[in-house]
Motif scaffolding. Structure first.
Motif, PDB file in Angstrom:
ATOM      1  N   GLY A 305     -27.445  37.769   5.397  1.00  0.00           N
ATOM      2  CA  GLY A 305     -26.770  37.273   4.196  1.00  0.00           C
ATOM      3  C   GLY A 305     -25.736  38.273   3.696  1.00  0.00           C
ATOM      4  O   GLY A 305     -24.636  37.892   3.288  1.00  0.00           O
ATOM      5  N   VAL A 308     -22.689  38.304   5.941  1.00  0.00           N
ATOM      6  CA  VAL A 308     -21.879  37.110   5.704  1.00  0.00           C
ATOM      7  C   VAL A 308     -21.080  37.267   4.404  1.00  0.00           C
ATOM      8  O   VAL A 308     -19.896  36.930   4.332  1.00  0.00           O
ATOM      9  CB  VAL A 308     -22.791  35.856   5.665  1.00  0.00           C
ATOM     10  CG1 VAL A 308     -22.083  34.695   5.006  1.00  0.00           C
ATOM     11  CG2 VAL A 308     -23.240  35.486   7.068  1.00  0.00           C
ATOM     12  N   ALA A 309     -21.736  37.804   3.383  1.00  0.00           N
ATOM     13  CA  ALA A 309     -21.078  37.962   2.080  1.00  0.00           C
ATOM     14  C   ALA A 309     -19.902  38.939   2.158  1.00  0.00           C
ATOM     15  O   ALA A 309     -18.882  38.754   1.500  1.00  0.00           O
ATOM     16  CB  ALA A 309     -22.093  38.431   1.033  1.00  0.00           C
ATOM     17  N   LYS A 313     -19.614  38.748   9.249  1.00  0.00           N
ATOM     18  CA  LYS A 313     -20.019  37.632  10.110  1.00  0.00           C
ATOM     19  C   LYS A 313     -19.646  36.318   9.431  1.00  0.00           C
ATOM     20  O   LYS A 313     -19.592  36.241   8.204  1.00  0.00           O
ATOM     21  CB  LYS A 313     -21.542  37.654  10.334  1.00  0.00           C
ATOM     22  CG  LYS A 313     -22.034  38.739  11.280  1.00  0.00           C
ATOM     23  CD  LYS A 313     -23.552  38.658  11.416  1.00  0.00           C
ATOM     24  CE  LYS A 313     -24.146  39.947  11.974  1.00  0.00           C
ATOM     25  NZ  LYS A 313     -23.960  40.123  13.411  1.00  0.00           N
ATOM     26  N   MET A 314     -19.420  35.279  10.246  1.00  0.00           N
ATOM     27  CA  MET A 314     -19.200  33.945   9.707  1.00  0.00           C
ATOM     28  C   MET A 314     -20.570  33.292   9.481  1.00  0.00           C
ATOM     29  O   MET A 314     -21.523  33.586  10.216  1.00  0.00           O
ATOM     30  CB  MET A 314     -18.395  33.090  10.692  1.00  0.00           C
ATOM     31  CG  MET A 314     -16.989  33.580  10.955  1.00  0.00           C
ATOM     32  SD  MET A 314     -15.778  32.905   9.762  1.00  0.00           S
ATOM     33  CE  MET A 314     -15.747  31.169  10.255  1.00  0.00           C
ATOM     34  N   PRO A 315     -20.688  32.395   8.478  1.00  0.00           N
ATOM     35  CA  PRO A 315     -21.987  31.775   8.204  1.00  0.00           C
ATOM     36  C   PRO A 315     -22.614  31.099   9.426  1.00  0.00           C
ATOM     37  O   PRO A 315     -23.810  31.265   9.689  1.00  0.00           O
ATOM     38  CB  PRO A 315     -21.656  30.736   7.122  1.00  0.00           C
ATOM     39  CG  PRO A 315     -20.446  31.264   6.438  1.00  0.00           C
ATOM     40  CD  PRO A 315     -19.659  31.970   7.508  1.00  0.00           C
ATOM     41  N   GLY A 316     -21.803  30.362  10.194  1.00  0.00           N
ATOM     42  CA  GLY A 316     -22.331  29.618  11.339  1.00  0.00           C
ATOM     43  C   GLY A 316     -22.974  30.515  12.389  1.00  0.00           C
ATOM     44  O   GLY A 316     -24.164  30.370  12.702  1.00  0.00           O
ATOM     45  N   PRO A 317     -22.215  31.479  12.954  1.00  0.00           N
ATOM     46  CA  PRO A 317     -22.809  32.376  13.951  1.00  0.00           C
ATOM     47  C   PRO A 317     -23.987  33.181  13.396  1.00  0.00           C
ATOM     48  O   PRO A 317     -24.968  33.407  14.120  1.00  0.00           O
ATOM     49  CB  PRO A 317     -21.643  33.300  14.325  1.00  0.00           C
ATOM     50  CG  PRO A 317     -20.419  32.477  14.051  1.00  0.00           C
ATOM     51  CD  PRO A 317     -20.762  31.631  12.864  1.00  0.00           C
ATOM     52  N   ALA A 318     -23.924  33.594  12.133  1.00  0.00           N
ATOM     53  CA  ALA A 318     -25.040  34.343  11.546  1.00  0.00           C
ATOM     54  C   ALA A 318     -26.290  33.464  11.511  1.00  0.00           C
ATOM     55  O   ALA A 318     -27.402  33.917  11.802  1.00  0.00           O
ATOM     56  CB  ALA A 318     -24.688  34.822  10.139  1.00  0.00           C
ATOM     57  N   ALA A 319     -26.092  32.189  11.168  1.00  0.00           N
ATOM     58  CA  ALA A 319     -27.227  31.253  11.126  1.00  0.00           C
ATOM     59  C   ALA A 319     -27.808  31.083  12.526  1.00  0.00           C
ATOM     60  O   ALA A 319     -29.034  31.066  12.701  1.00  0.00           O
ATOM     61  CB  ALA A 319     -26.785  29.908  10.561  1.00  0.00           C
ATOM     62  N   GLU A 320     -26.926  30.998  13.533  1.00  0.00           N
ATOM     63  CA  GLU A 320     -27.428  30.845  14.903  1.00  0.00           C
ATOM     64  C   GLU A 320     -28.247  32.060  15.324  1.00  0.00           C
ATOM     65  O   GLU A 320     -29.265  31.934  16.004  1.00  0.00           O
ATOM     66  CB  GLU A 320     -26.253  30.627  15.871  1.00  0.00           C
ATOM     67  CG  GLU A 320     -25.774  29.178  15.857  1.00  0.00           C
ATOM     68  CD  GLU A 320     -24.463  28.965  16.597  1.00  0.00           C
ATOM     69  OE1 GLU A 320     -24.123  29.807  17.459  1.00  0.00           O
ATOM     70  OE2 GLU A 320     -23.782  27.976  16.306  1.00  0.00           O
TER      71      GLU A 320
END
Lengths: 328, 328
Positions: A305, A308-309, A313-320
Motif C-alpha cells: 500500500g 502504491v501511495a 508501484k501501480m495498483p494493479g501489479p501491486a495487487a497481483e
C-alpha cells in the motif's frame, strides 16, 4: 460412544431450558477457535429436530417506540401461550461495547415473562460477525421451541438488509410524521418491508398517525407487485404500543401473510434462498479475512500500500503481487 | 538490449500520438492474459515520464445535457490550447454491449478537434473491470501529454463513487428542477461533489436554473466543512452548454480549487489515498474471483449452495468446507 458436552447442552436446549439457550448463544458469539468448533458441533446436534419459528425482522429508528412495541406485542403473544424470543442487532453497539441501557431494562415486563427470552446485541466490530452470530442464535431459539423469534435492529446502514435476509417477515416500525418526512424513508427499505406499522396512534398524535398510515399505504401501492405477496400486501397498519391497541390486528396481518406464503411455497423458497445467500456471503468474508488474518499478510498489505501511495508501484501489479503471495 | 513492441508503443504514446494511445487503451481493455502482461509492461514503461493531467470526474443523469456540456466545455479548453481527453464509463453499456449512439457521434465537433481525444465506454460485465481499465486509460492519457482528462459517467449505482475515487475533482452536472426534485439527489453524491454545475441556464429555464443553483448552494452549505476545501467550496454554478455561457467561470472555479489543493498538499495526498484504495480493491476483487475463476470452484459453490438450500448443511460449516478447499 461417549457423550460430548455439546450433546448435553443440545439436549437441554431441545428441552427448552433458557439457561442452556443463553449459554449456547454465548458460545456462538465467542471469537475463540475452540468455541467455534464446539458451536458448530452444537448447531449440528440441534439441527436434526427440524423446528421452525416464525422469524420476524423488526426495524425502527430510535424514537419510534420500538422497545415499548416489542414489549406490548411480545406480551400479547405470550398471553396466547406462544413462546417469544427477542434478539437485538445493533451495529452501533460495536463502538460503545453494548447498549448503555441493557435490553432487559428496556423491556422489563417481557423479560420477567417465563414464555419470553430476551438477548441483548452482542458487541462485535464486524457486521459480518454479527450476522453469523445472530443467525446461529435464531437457529438455537428455534431448537429451544420458540414460536416467534423477533430480530430487532435500528434503522442504520446495512443492518436492516441483513436482518431482512434472515427473517421470514420484515416489519418496519414508524412514528407518525408529516408528509415531508415520509420521503426520508429509503426506497430500498420500503421494498423489503412486508408490513409497515405506524406506532403512537394515540392521544394527540392519532390523527397524524392515521394520515401517516394512509400515506405509507399509498406509497406501498406504488411499488411493484411481488410474487411472494398475496393481494393487498405489503400493507401499512396502525398501533398504539402504550395503549396496546391494534396489536392483534397487526399480528393477524402477519399470520395471513405467513399462511399464504407457506401454502404457496414462498416460505420454503425464501429460507432456501437466504441459506444460500449466507453461505456465499460467509465464503466471501472468509476469503477477505485472509488479508487481515495473519500479521504477515497485514504487513505485506501495508508495505505494498505504501509503495502504491508513493507511486513506486501501480495498483494493479501491486495487487497481483499480493495475490501471488496469498497463493493462486 | 532488445526493444519490446510495448517500448515502441510507449514511445509513440509519450510523443502524444493519438492512434498509439487508442491502441494502448484497447490493450488495457482486453481480457486476454497475454494482453494483460503486455499492458502491465506498457504502463510500467510510460509511468516514468511522471506526467499528470487534471482528472475531472463528471456525472449527470440522462437528460441534463452531458454530451452538449462536455463538447462545449472541451472546445473552450482546446480553444485555450489545452489537450483534452474524454473517457466514458457507462456500466449500463455492459448490458447493451456499448452505447447505441457512439460517443463520437454525440460529440461531433469535439471528436474532430486535433487537441481532443474521445474514448467510448468499454463494454464490460463487471464494474471492477471497468474501474481498472478506466484508471489505466487515464494513466495512458496522462502519459500522452493530455492536460485535462474528463471521466464521464451516468448517475447510476456505484459508478459515481468509482469515478470520484479516480478523479482530482468531481463535478455533478444537474438540470434546472423544482424544489421537490432537489431532494432526490442522494446525500452521498452531494458529499463527494466538488462543484455542482446547473446546466440549461438559458431561455425559459433561466429563472428555474437560477433558483436551482441557489438551492444547491444552500444544500452544500449545510454539509460539513471538508479539510480539502478552501473557503466557499463545494460550490454550485450555472452554465448554458448550448449558449456556451458560464463555462469559463466554471473552469475558473475548478482552477481555483485545484491550485489551492496543490499548494496545501491535498492533491498529492488524495492521489496517494486513491492509489492505495485501488490496490486494496484489486486485491479484494482478485481474491473473490477465485470463487468463479475455475469450473471446479464454480461447481463446488453450486453443490454446496444446493446442500445449504435443502438444509443438509448449515451455511457456516459449508462455507468453511469451501474455504478449506480453496486452501488456507
Amino acid at each position: 460412544m461417549t457423550t460430548a458436552p455439546q450433546d448435553t447442552l443440545a439436549q437441554a436446549i431441545l428441552r427448552g431450558e433458557r439457561r442452556a439457550l443463553a449459554r449456547a448463544i454465548t458460545l456462538v458469539e465467542s471469537g475463540r477457535d475452540d468455541h467455534r468448533a464446539q458451536a458448530n458441533a452444537l448447531l449440528d446436534a440441534v439441527r436434526g429436530a427440524g423446528r421452525q419459528a416464525l422469524r420476524i425482522g423488526l426495524s425502527g429508528t430510535p424514537g419510534v417506540g420500538k422497545s415499548t412495541f416489542i414489549e406490548a406485542f411480545g406480551k400479547m403473544l405470550t398471553g396466547q401461550g406462544k413462546r417469544v424470543a427477542v434478539l437485538a442487532v445493533d451495529p452501533s453497539s460495536a463502538r460503545s461495547g453494548g447498549s448503555i441501557l441493557g435490553d432487559k431494562t428496556r423491556m422489563e415486563r417481557l423479560s420477567r415473562d417465563p414464555l419470553a427470552f430476551i438477548r441483548p446485541s452482542p458487541s462485535q466490530t464486524q457486521l459480518g460477525g454479527v450476522a453469523r452470530r445472530t443467525r446461529e442464535a435464531v437457529t438455537l431459539c428455534e431448537a429451544a421451541g420458540f414460536d416467534v423469534v423477533l430480530i430487532e435492529t435500528v434503522g442504520v446502514g446495512q443492518s436492516e438488509t441483513m436482518v431482512a435476509e434472515m427473517s421470514d417477515l420484515f416489519v418496519l416500525l414508524m412514528a407518525p410524521a408529516g408528509g415531508d418526512e415520509l420521503q426520508g424513508v429509503k426506497r430500498g427499505i420500503m421494498e423489503i418491508a412486508d408490513l409497515i406499522v405506524v406506532n403512537k396512534a394515540d392521544g394527540d398524535l392519532k390523527p397524524v398517525a392515521t394520515r401517516t398510515c394512509a400515506d405509507y399505504a399509498g406509497a406501498l401501492r406504488l411499488l411493484r407487485k411481488r410474487p411472494q405477496d398475496p393481494q393487498g400486501f405489503p400493507k401499512a397498519v396502525m398501533v398504539s404500543a402504550t395503549e396496546e391497541t391494534g396489536l392483534a390486528d397487526a399480528w393477524a396481518e402477519m399470520e395471513t401473510l405467513t399462511a399464504w406464503r407457506r401454502e404457496n411455497g414462498h416460505w420454503d423458497s425464501r429460507r432456501a434462498t437466504q441459506a444460500r445467500h449466507w453461505f456465499e456471503e460467509e465464503v466471501r468474508q472468509g476469503l477477505l479475512a485472509r488479508l487481515t488474518g495473519s500479521a504477515e499478510a497485514r504487513a505485506r498489505m501495508v508495505d505494498l500500500g505504501k509503495a502504491v501511495a508513493t507511486g513506486d508501484k501501480m495498483p494493479g501489479p501491486a495487487a497481483e503481487e499480493m495475490l501471488r503471495w496469498l497463493g493462486r
